[in-house]
Design an enzyme around this catalytic site. Structure first.
Site, PDB file in Angstrom:
ATOM      1  N   ALA A   1       0.817  -1.210   0.000  1.00 32.44           N
ATOM      2  CA  ALA A   1       0.000   0.000   0.000  1.00 32.44           C
ATOM      3  C   ALA A   1       0.853   1.263   0.000  1.00 32.44           C
ATOM      4  CB  ALA A   1      -0.935  -0.013   1.200  1.00 32.44           C
TER       5      ALA A   1
ATOM      6  N   GLU B   1      11.987   7.428 -15.358  1.00 31.63           N
ATOM      7  CA  GLU B   1      11.501   6.054 -15.256  1.00 31.63           C
ATOM      8  C   GLU B   1      11.286   5.726 -13.785  1.00 31.63           C
ATOM      9  OE1 GLU B   1      12.527   1.807 -17.372  1.00 31.63           O
ATOM     10  OE2 GLU B   1      14.207   3.024 -16.657  1.00 31.63           O
TER      11      GLU B   1
ATOM     12  N   ARG C   1      10.898  -0.015   7.467  1.00 33.39           N
ATOM     13  CA  ARG C   1      11.339  -0.412   8.795  1.00 33.39           C
ATOM     14  C   ARG C   1      12.843  -0.226   8.867  1.00 33.39           C
ATOM     15  NH1 ARG C   1       7.158   0.311  10.647  1.00 33.39           N
ATOM     16  NH2 ARG C   1       5.833  -1.052  11.897  1.00 33.39           N
TER      17      ARG C   1
ATOM     18  N   ASP D   1      13.141   7.781   8.121  1.00 32.11           N
ATOM     19  CA  ASP D   1      12.164   8.073   9.175  1.00 32.11           C
ATOM     20  C   ASP D   1      12.110   6.933  10.180  1.00 32.11           C
ATOM     21  OD1 ASP D   1      10.010   9.673  10.305  1.00 32.11           O
ATOM     22  OD2 ASP D   1       8.611   8.177   9.528  1.00 32.11           O
TER      23      ASP D   1
ATOM     24  N   GLU E   1      14.750   0.888  16.719  1.00 34.95           N
ATOM     25  CA  GLU E   1      13.319   0.872  17.037  1.00 34.95           C
ATOM     26  C   GLU E   1      12.693  -0.520  16.923  1.00 34.95           C
ATOM     27  OE1 GLU E   1      11.275   4.890  15.682  1.00 34.95           O
ATOM     28  OE2 GLU E   1      12.330   3.944  14.018  1.00 34.95           O
TER      29      GLU E   1
ATOM     30  N   HIS F   1      10.393   9.120  13.103  1.00 34.92           N
ATOM     31  CA  HIS F   1       9.233   8.257  12.850  1.00 34.92           C
ATOM     32  C   HIS F   1       7.941   9.082  12.720  1.00 34.92           C
ATOM     33  CE1 HIS F   1       8.568   3.733  12.990  1.00 34.92           C
ATOM     34  NE2 HIS F   1       7.449   4.235  12.512  1.00 34.92           N
TER      35      HIS F   1
ATOM     36  N   GLY G   1       6.051   9.230  10.017  1.00 36.16           N
ATOM     37  CA  GLY G   1       5.232   8.776   8.903  1.00 36.16           C
ATOM     38  C   GLY G   1       3.744   9.029   9.063  1.00 36.16           C
ATOM     39  N   SER G   2       3.215   8.775  10.257  1.00 37.63           N
ATOM     40  CA  SER G   2       1.777   8.974  10.493  1.00 37.63           C
ATOM     41  C   SER G   2       1.498  10.209  11.333  1.00 37.63           C
ATOM     42  CB  SER G   2       1.186   7.747  11.197  1.00 37.63           C
ATOM     43  OG  SER G   2       1.745   7.604  12.504  1.00 37.63           O
TER      44      SER G   2
END
Length: 306
Positions: A138, A154, A215, A239, A244, A270, A272-273
């Site tokens: 995803a 490309e 990861r 990130d 971790e 970290h 990302g979210s």
């Protein structure tokens, strides 16, 4: 407030995780646990939680959680599979641009005293570049979505299990040899640990820019440091970090100091979210899973052992 409808809620009030002793004390009486990135679960932790029935992870990856041990203990584990996808892909592009265009060094120079334009800090742009996306789950596909507007020469896709028609499917070695940018969106498995190691980097295109939002332990950070020091790698942006990955008994305790000091690195903690609305949605989804489990209803986002 939603969780309080199901029972007493004990909440960590600060950003630092509980110590092992504090956590064990709380788990002795716990029926449910909402877990975050700093948490890990194995048989030893479960032995301290005799009443535990469900663990609702407010995160997407659950490689820090021993699902087989949870199954043996009769503990359900759920996760949030999709809400982190878009912000993580967005950050991957941001890190790629920051690394390629010397954003951190440019910021430092301006703050040190800006006298106007000078012919300096020439970098690499996504436009006209060959970009490899390693991992077409995803997050990888969402990264490909965003690359569509940058005029890349490309886009290469590296994934033995997934395909994306907008990419040219290649193997990892081919991608490393050809790409100006390599963006890693790979989950941590036994097969993917240190996927990017000294041998892989030896095949890399000189000056390549490597970005990791998957990861930490997908990358051998000491091999990356050596590649930066020898000028094989142009830059490394991440990130996520090896230290971790709590469930790996031989994980390093810290990011290598020399890697932190290297001028051609860009790091975020970290994030990302880390979009306010996204984090709230993730926690609400985890709460849905937790409440459903406690009520004996079907849990939509169950994780199962491989």
């Amino acid at each position: 407030m939603r969780l309080q409808t199901a029972g007493e809620v004990v909440m960590n009030p600060g950003p630092e995780p509980w110590s092992a002793e504090q956590l064990a004390g709380h788990l002795r009486e716990a029926d449910a646990w909402m877990a975050f990135m700093t948490d890990r679960i194995d048989a030893a932790v479960l032995a301290q939680a005799p009443r535990l029935r469900t663990v609702a992870c407010a995160l997407k990856g659950f490689d820090n959680f021993d699902l087989a041990a949870c199954e043996r203990a009769g503990v359900q584990v759920s996760f949030v599979p999709d809400l982190l996808t878009e912000p993580t892909a967005e950050l991957a592009i941001g890190l790629a641009i920051a690394a390629g265009r010397h954003v951190l060094e440019g910021d430092r120079r301006v703050r040190a005293g800006y006298a106007g334009w000078r012919p300096a800090l020439y970098g690499t742009g996504l436009h006209g570049s060959t970009v490899a996306v390693v991992g077409l789950g995803a997050v990888g596909r969402a990264i490909v979505d965003r690359l569509q507007g940058f005029g890349c020469a490309e886009i290469l896709g590296v994934d033995p299990q997934h395909r994306d028609a907008r990419t040219r499917a290649v193997g990892l070695r081919d991608a490393l040899q050809r790409a100006h940018y390599v963006l890693l969106a790979v989950p941590l498995t036994e097969a993917s640990r240190h996927l990017i190691d000294e041998m892989a980097l030896a095949a890399a295109r000189p000056g390549q820019l490597l970005v990791n939002v998957g990861r930490g332990s997908v990358v051998d950070e000491r091999a990356v440091l050596a590649a930066l020091q020898s000028d094989l790698l142009g830059a490394y942006a991440a990130d996520v970090f090896e230290m971790e990955d709590w469930n790996l008994p031989d994980r390093p305790s810290a990011i290598p100091e020399a890697l932190l000091r290297h001028p051609r690195t860009v790091f975020t903690p970290h994030l990302g979210s880390a979009v306010r609305e996204v984090r709230l949605a993730i926690e609400q989804r985890a709460a849905d899973n937790l409440l459903a489990a406690l009520a004996g209803r079907a849990v939509a986002d169950l994780a199962t052992p491989a």
